[in-house]
Write a protein that holds these residues in place. Structure first.
Motif, PDB file in Angstrom:
ATOM      1  N   VAL A  47       5.107  -8.156  -8.641  1.00 56.59           N
ATOM      2  CA  VAL A  47       3.647  -8.187  -8.718  1.00 56.59           C
ATOM      3  C   VAL A  47       3.073  -8.656  -7.378  1.00 56.59           C
ATOM      4  O   VAL A  47       2.101  -8.096  -6.871  1.00 56.59           O
ATOM      5  N   SER A  48       3.702  -9.666  -6.787  1.00 55.94           N
ATOM      6  CA  SER A  48       3.232 -10.186  -5.501  1.00 55.94           C
ATOM      7  C   SER A  48       3.275  -9.122  -4.417  1.00 55.94           C
ATOM      8  O   SER A  48       2.362  -9.014  -3.594  1.00 55.94           O
ATOM      9  N   GLU A  49       4.333  -8.326  -4.376  1.00 55.05           N
ATOM     10  CA  GLU A  49       4.459  -7.268  -3.374  1.00 55.05           C
ATOM     11  C   GLU A  49       3.383  -6.202  -3.559  1.00 55.05           C
ATOM     12  O   GLU A  49       2.791  -5.722  -2.589  1.00 55.05           O
ATOM     13  N   VAL A  50       3.094  -5.840  -4.798  1.00 52.16           N
ATOM     14  CA  VAL A  50       2.058  -4.841  -5.074  1.00 52.16           C
ATOM     15  C   VAL A  50       0.692  -5.370  -4.632  1.00 52.16           C
ATOM     16  O   VAL A  50      -0.083  -4.666  -3.980  1.00 52.16           O
ATOM     17  N   ASN A  51       0.396  -6.623  -4.988  1.00 53.26           N
ATOM     18  CA  ASN A  51      -0.889  -7.206  -4.599  1.00 53.26           C
ATOM     19  C   ASN A  51      -1.024  -7.329  -3.087  1.00 53.26           C
ATOM     20  O   ASN A  51      -2.094  -7.090  -2.524  1.00 53.26           O
ATOM     21  N   GLN A  52       0.063  -7.699  -2.420  1.00 51.22           N
ATOM     22  CA  GLN A  52       0.026  -7.814  -0.962  1.00 51.22           C
ATOM     23  C   GLN A  52      -0.228  -6.445  -0.326  1.00 51.22           C
ATOM     24  O   GLN A  52      -1.023  -6.324   0.602  1.00 51.22           O
ATOM     25  N   PHE A  53       0.439  -5.422  -0.832  1.00 48.45           N
ATOM     26  CA  PHE A  53       0.238  -4.070  -0.311  1.00 48.45           C
ATOM     27  C   PHE A  53      -1.203  -3.617  -0.543  1.00 48.45           C
ATOM     28  O   PHE A  53      -1.853  -3.085   0.360  1.00 48.45           O
ATOM     29  N   ALA A  54      -1.717  -3.855  -1.754  1.00 47.50           N
ATOM     30  CA  ALA A  54      -3.097  -3.459  -2.077  1.00 47.50           C
ATOM     31  C   ALA A  54      -4.097  -4.175  -1.168  1.00 47.50           C
ATOM     32  O   ALA A  54      -5.065  -3.581  -0.693  1.00 47.50           O
ATOM     33  N   ARG A  55      -3.856  -5.453  -0.921  1.00 49.72           N
ATOM     34  CA  ARG A  55      -4.739  -6.220  -0.034  1.00 49.72           C
ATOM     35  C   ARG A  55      -4.734  -5.633   1.368  1.00 49.72           C
ATOM     36  O   ARG A  55      -5.785  -5.452   1.994  1.00 49.72           O
ATOM     37  N   ASN A  56      -3.552  -5.314   1.895  1.00 48.90           N
ATOM     38  CA  ASN A  56      -3.453  -4.736   3.233  1.00 48.90           C
ATOM     39  C   ASN A  56      -4.165  -3.393   3.326  1.00 48.90           C
ATOM     40  O   ASN A  56      -4.847  -3.106   4.306  1.00 48.90           O
ATOM     41  N   VAL A  57      -4.015  -2.564   2.303  1.00 48.59           N
ATOM     42  CA  VAL A  57      -4.678  -1.259   2.294  1.00 48.59           C
ATOM     43  C   VAL A  57      -6.193  -1.442   2.275  1.00 48.59           C
ATOM     44  O   VAL A  57      -6.916  -0.807   3.047  1.00 48.59           O
ATOM     45  N   GLU A 120     -15.871  -8.862   4.449  1.00 46.05           N
ATOM     46  CA  GLU A 120     -14.578  -8.208   4.574  1.00 46.05           C
ATOM     47  C   GLU A 120     -13.991  -8.103   3.175  1.00 46.05           C
ATOM     48  O   GLU A 120     -13.791  -9.121   2.501  1.00 46.05           O
ATOM     49  N   PRO A 121     -13.734  -6.885   2.699  1.00 41.47           N
ATOM     50  CA  PRO A 121     -13.140  -6.740   1.370  1.00 41.47           C
ATOM     51  C   PRO A 121     -11.689  -7.198   1.381  1.00 41.47           C
ATOM     52  O   PRO A 121     -10.981  -7.019   2.368  1.00 41.47           O
ATOM     53  N   THR A 122     -11.274  -7.804   0.293  1.00 36.45           N
ATOM     54  CA  THR A 122      -9.896  -8.255   0.191  1.00 36.45           C
ATOM     55  C   THR A 122      -9.505  -8.340  -1.273  1.00 36.45           C
ATOM     56  O   THR A 122     -10.313  -8.130  -2.169  1.00 36.45           O
ATOM     57  N   LEU A 123      -8.267  -8.648  -1.482  1.00 32.51           N
ATOM     58  CA  LEU A 123      -7.752  -8.863  -2.823  1.00 32.51           C
ATOM     59  C   LEU A 123      -7.197 -10.285  -2.851  1.00 32.51           C
ATOM     60  O   LEU A 123      -6.366 -10.628  -2.004  1.00 32.51           O
ATOM     61  N   TYR A 124      -7.705 -11.097  -3.772  1.00 32.12           N
ATOM     62  CA  TYR A 124      -7.149 -12.438  -3.935  1.00 32.12           C
ATOM     63  C   TYR A 124      -5.828 -12.241  -4.663  1.00 32.12           C
ATOM     64  O   TYR A 124      -5.783 -11.948  -5.858  1.00 32.12           O
ATOM     65  N   GLU A 125      -4.736 -12.356  -3.910  1.00 33.68           N
ATOM     66  CA  GLU A 125      -3.419 -11.958  -4.409  1.00 33.68           C
ATOM     67  C   GLU A 125      -2.950 -12.745  -5.622  1.00 33.68           C
ATOM     68  O   GLU A 125      -2.293 -12.193  -6.501  1.00 33.68           O
ATOM     69  N   ALA A 126      -3.262 -14.027  -5.685  1.00 33.44           N
ATOM     70  CA  ALA A 126      -2.758 -14.855  -6.783  1.00 33.44           C
ATOM     71  C   ALA A 126      -3.261 -14.365  -8.144  1.00 33.44           C
ATOM     72  O   ALA A 126      -2.558 -14.497  -9.146  1.00 33.44           O
ATOM     73  N   ARG A 127      -4.465 -13.811  -8.168  1.00 31.87           N
ATOM     74  CA  ARG A 127      -5.013 -13.321  -9.442  1.00 31.87           C
ATOM     75  C   ARG A 127      -5.177 -11.812  -9.475  1.00 31.87           C
ATOM     76  O   ARG A 127      -5.616 -11.261 -10.486  1.00 31.87           O
ATOM     77  N   GLY A 128      -4.916 -11.162  -8.367  1.00 37.30           N
ATOM     78  CA  GLY A 128      -5.070  -9.713  -8.318  1.00 37.30           C
ATOM     79  C   GLY A 128      -6.515  -9.276  -8.460  1.00 37.30           C
ATOM     80  O   GLY A 128      -6.802  -8.229  -9.021  1.00 37.30           O
TER      81      GLY A 128
END
Length: 155
Positions: A47-57, A120-128
């Motif tokens: 899940v962490s890897e998916v969220n990190q990838f989504a945040r980077n994109v 700046e748009p981002t994804l808070y990875e801990a909660r997705g």
């Protein structure tokens, strides 16, 4: 004529790129592209890897945005960070303004105030959760946050 926000922000609005970098969506590490496991299955990600990838994109593809909306649920915490939402008639987005950026505001905006925010748009990875990191803002259609600060000082 430049307004006071431009003077304080160090020309934050000038930092907006002309167009988002859409190529970022297509960037995938070579070793992952086309990888198929022993059983013909795609690779397994945490899940962490998916969220990190989504945040980077998100951050690379969308870049810096100028968003107009209404402040809702503004809250400044002891840390100095501010949490709130920007909304319009059809939707809302959660936002965070970190201490260093929030310290440049002449006054905290009031709920219902319409603002223009540099984000700046981002994804808070801990909660997705999708959110905007707000770097600066100014009121729209009023005398602005400086006038609000002055009015509050006068009592």
């Amino acid at each position: 004529m430049r307004d006071r926000f431009d003077d304080l922000s160090g020309d934050l609005f000038a930092q907006i790129p002309p167009e988002p970098v859409l190529d970022a969506v297509l960037e995938v590490r070579e070793e992952e592209a086309g990888y198929v496991g022993e059983l013909g299955e795609p690779p397994v990600y945490t899940v962490s890897e998916v969220n990190q990838f989504a945040r980077n994109v998100l951050t690379r593809a969308m870049g810096t945005l100028l968003v107009r909306g209404e402040i809702s649920n503004w809250k400044r915490y002891g840390s100095g960070h501010c949490y709130f939402s920007l909304r319009d008639d059809a939707a809302q987005i959660r936002c965070v303004m970190f201490r260093t950026d929030a310290a440049r505001l002449p006054a905290d905006p009031e709920d219902g105030m319409e603002v223009r925010a540099l984000c700046e748009p981002t994804l808070y990875e801990a909660r997705g959760e999708f959110q905007l990191v707000v770097r600066g803002m100014e009121a729209v259609g009023t005398d602005g946050l400086w006038r609000l600060a002055f009015d509050r000082l006068r009592g």
